[in-house]
Design a protein around this motif. Sequence first.
Motif, mmCIF file in Angstrom:
data_model
loop_
_atom_site.group_PDB
_atom_site.id
_atom_site.type_symbol
_atom_site.label_atom_id
_atom_site.label_comp_id
_atom_site.label_asym_id
_atom_site.label_seq_id
_atom_site.Cartn_x
_atom_site.Cartn_y
_atom_site.Cartn_z
ATOM 1 N N SER A 215 65.954 67.592 85.041
ATOM 2 C CA SER A 215 66.759 66.383 84.908
ATOM 3 C C SER A 215 67.605 66.163 86.156
ATOM 4 N N PRO A 216 68.001 64.920 86.419
ATOM 5 C CA PRO A 216 68.789 64.634 87.634
ATOM 6 C C PRO A 216 70.098 65.407 87.713
ATOM 7 N N ASP A 217 70.688 65.747 86.571
ATOM 8 C CA ASP A 217 71.931 66.528 86.606
ATOM 9 C C ASP A 217 71.685 68.030 86.680
ATOM 10 N N GLY A 218 70.397 68.440 86.701
ATOM 11 C CA GLY A 218 70.048 69.835 86.846
ATOM 12 C C GLY A 218 70.327 70.692 85.634
ATOM 13 N N ARG A 219 70.508 70.079 84.466
ATOM 14 C CA ARG A 219 70.909 70.843 83.289
ATOM 15 C C ARG A 219 69.809 70.997 82.247
ATOM 16 N N THR A 220 68.675 70.323 82.445
ATOM 17 C CA THR A 220 67.593 70.398 81.465
ATOM 18 C C THR A 220 66.255 70.534 82.179
ATOM 19 N N LEU A 221 65.427 71.441 81.700
ATOM 20 C CA LEU A 221 64.062 71.605 82.177
ATOM 21 C C LEU A 221 63.119 71.171 81.075
ATOM 22 N N ALA A 222 62.160 70.327 81.409
ATOM 23 C CA ALA A 222 61.131 69.892 80.463
ATOM 24 C C ALA A 222 59.795 70.450 80.916
ATOM 25 N N VAL A 223 59.078 71.110 80.002
ATOM 26 C CA VAL A 223 57.759 71.672 80.286
ATOM 27 C C VAL A 223 56.749 70.970 79.379
ATOM 28 N N LEU A 224 55.744 70.363 79.985
ATOM 29 C CA LEU A 224 54.744 69.586 79.258
ATOM 30 C C LEU A 224 53.489 70.420 79.025
ATOM 31 N N THR A 225 52.967 70.344 77.801
ATOM 32 C CA THR A 225 51.677 70.947 77.482
ATOM 33 C C THR A 225 50.843 69.874 76.790
ATOM 34 N N TYR A 226 49.617 70.213 76.422
ATOM 35 C CA TYR A 226 48.808 69.278 75.663
ATOM 36 C C TYR A 226 49.424 69.094 74.277
ATOM 37 N N GLY A 227 50.060 67.950 74.067
ATOM 38 C CA GLY A 227 50.592 67.618 72.754
ATOM 39 C C GLY A 227 52.032 67.988 72.498
ATOM 40 N N LYS A 228 52.699 68.687 73.429
ATOM 41 C CA LYS A 228 54.074 69.113 73.180
ATOM 42 C C LYS A 228 54.901 69.081 74.464
ATOM 43 N N ILE A 229 56.218 68.870 74.277
ATOM 44 C CA ILE A 229 57.195 68.992 75.357
ATOM 45 C C ILE A 229 58.220 70.029 74.928
ATOM 46 N N PHE A 230 58.494 70.994 75.807
ATOM 47 C CA PHE A 230 59.472 72.030 75.537
ATOM 48 C C PHE A 230 60.681 71.817 76.448
ATOM 49 N N LEU A 231 61.873 71.866 75.851
ATOM 50 C CA LEU A 231 63.106 71.656 76.598
ATOM 51 C C LEU A 231 63.902 72.954 76.672
ATOM 52 N N ARG A 249 56.762 67.390 69.436
ATOM 53 C CA ARG A 249 55.339 67.079 69.304
ATOM 54 C C ARG A 249 55.096 65.669 69.815
ATOM 55 N N VAL A 250 54.213 65.550 70.789
ATOM 56 C CA VAL A 250 53.867 64.238 71.358
ATOM 57 C C VAL A 250 52.357 64.173 71.543
ATOM 58 N N PRO A 251 51.591 64.111 70.466
ATOM 59 C CA PRO A 251 50.125 64.105 70.577
ATOM 60 C C PRO A 251 49.606 62.781 71.127
ATOM 61 N N ARG A 252 49.516 62.716 72.441
ATOM 62 C CA ARG A 252 49.079 61.489 73.108
ATOM 63 C C ARG A 252 47.918 61.780 74.062
ATOM 64 N N GLY A 253 46.984 62.615 73.633
ATOM 65 C CA GLY A 253 45.824 62.916 74.456
ATOM 66 C C GLY A 253 46.105 64.007 75.462
ATOM 67 N N GLN A 254 45.338 63.995 76.551
ATOM 68 C CA GLN A 254 45.433 65.025 77.584
ATOM 69 C C GLN A 254 46.582 64.677 78.527
ATOM 70 N N THR A 255 47.786 64.983 78.099
ATOM 71 C CA THR A 255 48.980 64.650 78.872
ATOM 72 C C THR A 255 49.074 65.537 80.109
ATOM 73 N N GLU A 256 49.308 64.897 81.273
ATOM 74 C CA GLU A 256 49.226 65.619 82.544
ATOM 75 C C GLU A 256 50.456 65.483 83.427
ATOM 76 N N GLY A 257 51.290 64.457 83.210
ATOM 77 C CA GLY A 257 52.429 64.237 84.099
ATOM 78 C C GLY A 257 53.695 63.950 83.327
ATOM 79 N N ILE A 258 54.825 64.471 83.814
ATOM 80 C CA ILE A 258 56.112 64.210 83.168
ATOM 81 C C ILE A 258 57.193 64.101 84.230
ATOM 82 N N THR A 259 58.200 63.256 83.973
ATOM 83 C CA THR A 259 59.319 63.088 84.890
ATOM 84 C C THR A 259 60.521 62.591 84.098
ATOM 85 N N PHE A 260 61.714 62.877 84.582
ATOM 86 C CA PHE A 260 62.926 62.380 83.949
ATOM 87 C C PHE A 260 63.259 60.989 84.481
ATOM 88 N N LEU A 261 63.739 60.120 83.577
ATOM 89 C CA LEU A 261 64.255 58.806 83.949
ATOM 90 C C LEU A 261 65.755 58.875 84.204
#
Length: 281
Positions: A215-231, A249-261
């Motif tokens: 995250s932009p404030d450096g306080r959260t890490l998000a790790v993306l896998t197929y179907g899940k996001i871990f914080l 749980r975010v079952p949206r197919g073969q998820t490959e990219g993630i970024t913070f807004l």
Amino acid sequence: MTSFFLFLFSLKVALCSCHAEKKHSGFRSGRSLYTVTRSGRFTKPINESSGLAYNPNRKTFWTHNDSGGRPTLYEVASDGSLVDSLPLPALKNQDWEALALPDTTSFFIGDIGNNANTRRDLRIYRVNATQPSDFEQIAFHYARQQTFPAAKDTRNFDSEALFAAHDSLFLVSKNRSKPRRFVNLYGLPAKAGDYALLPIDSVFLKSMVTDAAISPDGRTLAVLTYGKIFLFDLRNNRVSFRHPTRCLRVPRGQTEGITFLNKTDLAMTNERGRLFFIRKK
């Protein structure tokens, strides 16, 4: 993938759960705290979006195609329409899997795909955003890998997840070992060199990791896998897996990219070019 295997993969993603990670790693369910909406779909020439980075100044996204694609970065709007492109003919897209844009001045492109655990030329390109012909090559190898390929039960020398923090770069292993257990976190300097990487942390995740973002404030890490996001909470300016918080749980197919807004909300893409927003309620 053939249609049949794509169907099986989609079914597996749709039925995934956070149970194993809750039990072994201490995550709590987070899906009820977020809304997931589809924003748009990328158009040609983006046919297999693999990495994703957000530019808050322009409110646009940068992405690239997977292995064998043109060595080009594509700027897209939130509806998926193409805004601009940045050809990088001096580079080679052997297997681009991740993208980071920590301060809008430099792109870090991860030519780090290594599904078969056979590569000896893993590298990250640091590209000047205003002078794309000005780039550095950051080479690395996994210090514990002794054979190429690694044995199937140790096939964890692969990554599709790259992010930048505190003047360093970090990788999260995809983990194709059998049986699949732990993913590793690696760190290396964000400057030209050739580095031997040893894990600095690890965590049990049942799924294969496909991207990560801070995250932009450096306080959260998000790790993306197929179907899940871990914080994960990040404390005391330290990047680690020590403080797992939520599994979404975010079952949206073969998820490959993630970024913070921003410091709480995320964007995610799958290989078919669909763009999703994950916003905290």
